[in-house]
Design a protein around this motif. Structure first.
Motif, PDB file in Angstrom:
ATOM      1  N   PHE A  37       1.416  11.814   1.158  1.00 33.19           N
ATOM      2  CA  PHE A  37       0.111  11.245   1.657  1.00 33.19           C
ATOM      3  C   PHE A  37      -0.189  11.435   3.280  1.00 33.19           C
ATOM      4  CE2 PHE A  37      -2.559   8.004   3.834  1.00 33.19           C
ATOM      5  CZ  PHE A  37      -3.703   8.055   3.000  1.00 33.19           C
ATOM      6  N   ALA A  38       1.094  11.422   3.877  1.00 33.43           N
ATOM      7  CA  ALA A  38       1.062  11.673   5.432  1.00 33.43           C
ATOM      8  C   ALA A  38       2.629  11.825   5.622  1.00 33.43           C
ATOM      9  CB  ALA A  38       0.626  10.629   6.238  1.00 33.43           C
ATOM     10  N   ILE A  39       2.887  12.697   6.807  1.00 34.60           N
ATOM     11  CA  ILE A  39       4.085  12.639   7.299  1.00 34.60           C
ATOM     12  C   ILE A  39       4.160  11.720   8.764  1.00 34.60           C
ATOM     13  CG2 ILE A  39       4.739  14.805   6.652  1.00 34.60           C
ATOM     14  CD1 ILE A  39       4.013  16.339   9.250  1.00 34.60           C
ATOM     15  N   ALA A  40       5.235  11.344   8.796  1.00 37.49           N
ATOM     16  CA  ALA A  40       5.387  10.188   9.874  1.00 37.49           C
ATOM     17  C   ALA A  40       6.544  11.002  10.967  1.00 37.49           C
ATOM     18  CB  ALA A  40       5.907   8.933   9.687  1.00 37.49           C
TER      19      ALA A  40
ATOM     20  N   ARG B 283       1.227   4.968  -1.552  1.00 35.91           N
ATOM     21  CA  ARG B 283       0.959   6.031  -0.847  1.00 35.91           C
ATOM     22  C   ARG B 283       2.301   6.316  -0.285  1.00 35.91           C
ATOM     23  NH1 ARG B 283      -5.051   4.779   2.335  1.00 35.91           N
ATOM     24  NH2 ARG B 283      -6.088   5.374   0.529  1.00 35.91           N
ATOM     25  N   THR B 284       2.562   7.625  -0.072  1.00 36.02           N
ATOM     26  CA  THR B 284       3.924   8.083   0.358  1.00 36.02           C
ATOM     27  C   THR B 284       3.800   8.751   1.576  1.00 36.02           C
ATOM     28  OG1 THR B 284       3.366  10.248  -0.662  1.00 36.02           O
ATOM     29  CG2 THR B 284       4.631   8.380  -2.119  1.00 36.02           C
TER      30      THR B 284
ATOM     31  N   SER C 231       0.835  -1.183  -0.091  1.00 30.56           N
ATOM     32  CA  SER C 231      -0.019  -0.027  -0.014  1.00 30.56           C
ATOM     33  C   SER C 231       0.767   1.217  -0.028  1.00 30.56           C
ATOM     34  CB  SER C 231      -0.796  -0.114   1.163  1.00 30.56           C
ATOM     35  OG  SER C 231      -1.639  -0.903   1.167  1.00 30.56           O
ATOM     36  N   GLY C 232       2.052   1.379   0.668  1.00 28.64           N
ATOM     37  CA  GLY C 232       2.740   2.321   0.652  1.00 28.64           C
ATOM     38  C   GLY C 232       4.046   2.397   1.247  1.00 28.64           C
ATOM     39  N   VAL C 233       4.877   3.509   1.175  1.00 25.54           N
ATOM     40  CA  VAL C 233       6.150   3.450   1.598  1.00 25.54           C
ATOM     41  C   VAL C 233       6.418   4.467   2.672  1.00 25.54           C
ATOM     42  CG1 VAL C 233       7.088   1.957  -0.227  1.00 25.54           C
ATOM     43  CG2 VAL C 233       7.009   4.644  -0.523  1.00 25.54           C
ATOM     44  N   LEU C 234       7.522   4.383   3.393  1.00 26.77           N
ATOM     45  CA  LEU C 234       7.943   5.610   4.292  1.00 26.77           C
ATOM     46  C   LEU C 234       9.316   5.855   4.097  1.00 26.77           C
ATOM     47  CD1 LEU C 234       5.519   3.934   6.010  1.00 26.77           C
ATOM     48  CD2 LEU C 234       6.570   5.288   8.019  1.00 26.77           C
ATOM     49  N   SER C 235       9.744   7.187   3.939  1.00 24.67           N
ATOM     50  CA  SER C 235      11.180   7.445   3.832  1.00 24.67           C
ATOM     51  C   SER C 235      11.465   8.680   4.349  1.00 24.67           C
ATOM     52  CB  SER C 235      11.750   7.008   2.312  1.00 24.67           C
ATOM     53  OG  SER C 235      12.911   7.797   2.298  1.00 24.67           O
ATOM     54  N   VAL C 236      12.488   9.150   4.681  1.00 18.11           N
ATOM     55  CA  VAL C 236      13.316  10.550   4.841  1.00 18.11           C
ATOM     56  C   VAL C 236      13.364  11.192   3.626  1.00 18.11           C
ATOM     57  CG1 VAL C 236      14.013  10.165   7.201  1.00 18.11           C
ATOM     58  CG2 VAL C 236      15.710   9.650   5.413  1.00 18.11           C
ATOM     59  N   LYS C 237      13.571  10.564   2.567  1.00 15.60           N
ATOM     60  CA  LYS C 237      13.911  11.059   1.072  1.00 15.60           C
ATOM     61  C   LYS C 237      13.047  11.459   0.244  1.00 15.60           C
ATOM     62  CE  LYS C 237      17.921   7.830   1.647  1.00 15.60           C
ATOM     63  NZ  LYS C 237      17.884   6.260   1.714  1.00 15.60           N
ATOM     64  N   PRO C 238      12.616  12.833   0.248  1.00 15.35           N
ATOM     65  CA  PRO C 238      11.715  13.166  -0.762  1.00 15.35           C
ATOM     66  C   PRO C 238      11.441  12.725  -2.185  1.00 15.35           C
ATOM     67  CG  PRO C 238      12.844  15.049   0.524  1.00 15.35           C
ATOM     68  CD  PRO C 238      13.611  13.787   0.821  1.00 15.35           C
ATOM     69  N   HIS C 239      12.885  12.612  -2.672  1.00 15.16           N
ATOM     70  CA  HIS C 239      12.764  12.317  -4.142  1.00 15.16           C
ATOM     71  C   HIS C 239      12.317  10.859  -4.200  1.00 15.16           C
ATOM     72  CE1 HIS C 239      14.032  16.248  -5.224  1.00 15.16           C
ATOM     73  NE2 HIS C 239      14.832  16.161  -4.334  1.00 15.16           N
ATOM     74  N   LEU C 240      12.724   9.782  -3.288  1.00 18.60           N
ATOM     75  CA  LEU C 240      12.351   8.643  -3.380  1.00 18.60           C
ATOM     76  C   LEU C 240      10.636   8.430  -3.235  1.00 18.60           C
ATOM     77  CD1 LEU C 240      13.518   5.680  -3.456  1.00 18.60           C
ATOM     78  CD2 LEU C 240      13.747   5.554  -1.092  1.00 18.60           C
TER      79      LEU C 240
END
Lengths: 186, 205
Positions: A121-124, A95-96, A76-85
Motif C-alpha cells: 500500500f505504501a513504503i515507509a 494495509r501493507t 488498519s495496517g502493518v509495517l515491516s521490513v519483511k516482504p513475505h510477512l
C-alpha cells in the motif's frame, strides 16, 4: 496535504494522541498485548491503527498474529521490513507498508528493487528526515506512496518531508503532534 | 583491473591494521572512497583518498582488488555484512584478515567487532540511524563492542545526533550514507567527523 501519524508506545501516549484529535496512530514500540484493550476500543471508534511488526513486542511474525490484528482487533495496517510477512498480511485485508531503510544509496536501492507483488500500500522510509534528499532516487524506481518514520523531532522536519512528497509522516514526540496542525503544509 | 606487479603477485606480507596510520592519513585527506561497482575502483586508485571501502564485492575474487588498493599505499576495508559468499562469522573475518590481508572490516554487528580485533584488523562498526527510538540501545551496543571507528549513517542525521553520540562514544567517527555533495561532506567534518565515506567520485580528491 500530508498526514501526521503519531507513533505511540503505551496507553499514555495513545491517549495523548487521541486527546489531540488524531484519528490514526502507529504502534511503533512496546508491548501490543499490554494495551490491546485501549487499542481495540479506539479501532472500534474508527481510529485507524497501524502496527510496526518489526518492533512491537508480544506478537509472532506469522499469520495467526495477522489474523488477530485484522479480525479480532480491527486494525488498519502493518509495517515491516519483511516482504513475505506483508504478502501474508494482504490476505487479511490489512494495509501493507513496506519499511525500507534509507541509510546509504546501496541499501536504499536494494530495498526499493526488492518490492514484491502484490505491491505494498505504501513504503515507509526510515529515517524520515532523509526523505527530502532521497525522494528523487525513490521516484526513479517506484511510484508507490511514501511514508516516513524516524528522527522527526519538529513540525518543521515533518513539513519538509511532506513537501518533498511524503504522504504520511510519523513522529513519537507529542510536541510535534501538537505543533503540526499549526504548520501549514504547502 | 590493476594488480600487483611484483615477481610473486599476492598479498603484502605484513598487513597494517594500525589505527595511527589511518588517523594520520585522514588528517590530510578526510575521505574514504566507497566502491559499489568494480568499474569505480580505477578512479579511487588514482585519487588521493587514503582508504577504500568495498561494499558487495564477491569475497573469493576480492584479493586482487584489495592488493591493488594497498599497492597505492591506501588502506582497504571490506564490508563483511554485504559481501557475497562469505560467512558472517569468525572464519569469514579470519579469511579476510589472513588470506586476503584487508586492513579493516566494516560491520553492523557487535559480535564481528570482537572477531576483527582478535585478528588485529581495524574494526569499523556501523551505527545505523533509521529510528530515533532505537538510538540509545544502538549506542549501548557500540559502547560495549568498542570498535576502533564508528561509521554513522545516513549523513543527514549526523548533525542531529552528534552531541549525543560524542558524549556517549569517545571514538573516531566516519560519516557516510548519501554524502553526495560538498556541503554534506563539509557539514560532517565541521562537526568533528574524522572523515566521510562516499561513493560519489566527485568527492574523491
Amino acid at each position: 496535504m500530508g498526514v501526521m501519524l503519531p507513533a505511540v508506545r503505551d496507553g499514555a501516549s495513545l491517549n495523548q494522541a487521541l486527546d489531540l484529535g488524531y484519528r490514526q496512530v502507529l504502534l511503533e514500540r512496546g508491548s501490543l498485548l499490554s494495551i490491546v484493550g485501549p487499542l481495540a476500543g479506539a479501532a472500534r471508534q474508527g481510529v485507524a491503527i497501524f502496527v510496526n511488526l518489526d518492533a512491537v513486542e508480544g506478537l509472532a511474525p506469522d499469520s495467526a498474529a495477522l489474523a488477530f490484528l485484522a479480525t479480532d482487533l480491527g486494525f488498519s495496517g502493518v509495517l515491516s521490513v519483511k516482504p513475505h510477512l506483508l504478502q501474508e498480511a494482504s490476505r487479511f485485508r490489512l494495509r501493507t507498508i513496506q519499511r525500507i531503510h534509507a541509510l546509504d544509496s546501496t541499501g536504499l536501492e536494494t530495498g526499493l528493487h526488492s518490492l514484491v507483488s502484490p505491491a505494498p500500500f505504501a513504503i515507509a522510509i526510515a529515517p524520515a528526515v532523509a526523505i527530502p534528499q532521497v525522494m528523487p532516487i525513490i521516484r526513479s524506481i517506484t511510484s508507490t506512496p511514501v511514508w516516513g518514520t524516524g528522527f522527526i523531532s519538529s513540525a518543521e522536519q515533518a513539513a519538509e518531508a511532506l513537501r518533498a512528497g511524503a504522504a504520511v509522516v510519523s513522529s513519537a514526540r507529542i510536541e510535534v503532534w501538537r505543533d503540526f496542525s499549526r504548520t501549514p503544509v504547502s | 583491473m590493476a594488480t600487483r606487479t611484483t615477481v610473486t603477485p599476492g598479498r603484502p606480507r605484513a598487513v597494517d591494521g594500525s589505527m595511527s596510520r589511518l588517523l594520520e592519513a585522514f588528517g590530510h585527506v578526510p575521505v574514504a572512497a566507497v566502491i559499489r561497482r568494480g568499474e569505480d575502483l580505477p578512479r579511487a586508485l588514482a585519487s588521493q583518498v587514503p582508504a577504500v571501502f568495498f561494499l558487495r564485492a564477491p569475497a573469493f575474487h576480492l584479493g586482487p582488488l584489495v592488493w591493488a588498493v594497498q599497492a597505492r599505499a591506501k588502506l582497504a576495508f571490506v564490508h563483511i555484512d554485504l559481501i557475497a559468499g562469505l560467512g558472517k562469522d569468525r572464519a569469514g573475518i579470519a579469511f579476510l584478515a589472513r588470506d586476503i590481508g584487508v586492513n579493516g572490516i566494516i560491520t553492523s554487528h557487535s559480535g564481528l567487532v570482537a572477531a576483527a580485533r582478535a585478528e588485529k584488523v581495524i574494526a569499523v562498526q556501523r551505527l545505523l540511524l533509521h529510528d530515533d527510538l532505537a538510538l540509545p540501545s544502538a549506542m549501548s551496543a557500540l559502547d560495549h563492542a568498542r570498535p576502533d571507528i564508528v561509521e554513522v549513517l545516513p549523513g543527514v542525521i549526523f548533525p542531529l545526533v552528534v552531541n549525543e553520540i560524542r558524549s556517549r562514544l569517545p571514538l573516531p567517527i566516519i560519516v557516510g550514507g548519501f554524502v553526495t555533495e560538498p556541503a554534506h561532506r563539509d557539514a560532517a567534518l565541521e562537526r568533528g567527523a574524522l572523515a566521510v565515506s562516499t561513493s560519489t567520485p566527485e568527492l574523491w580528491p
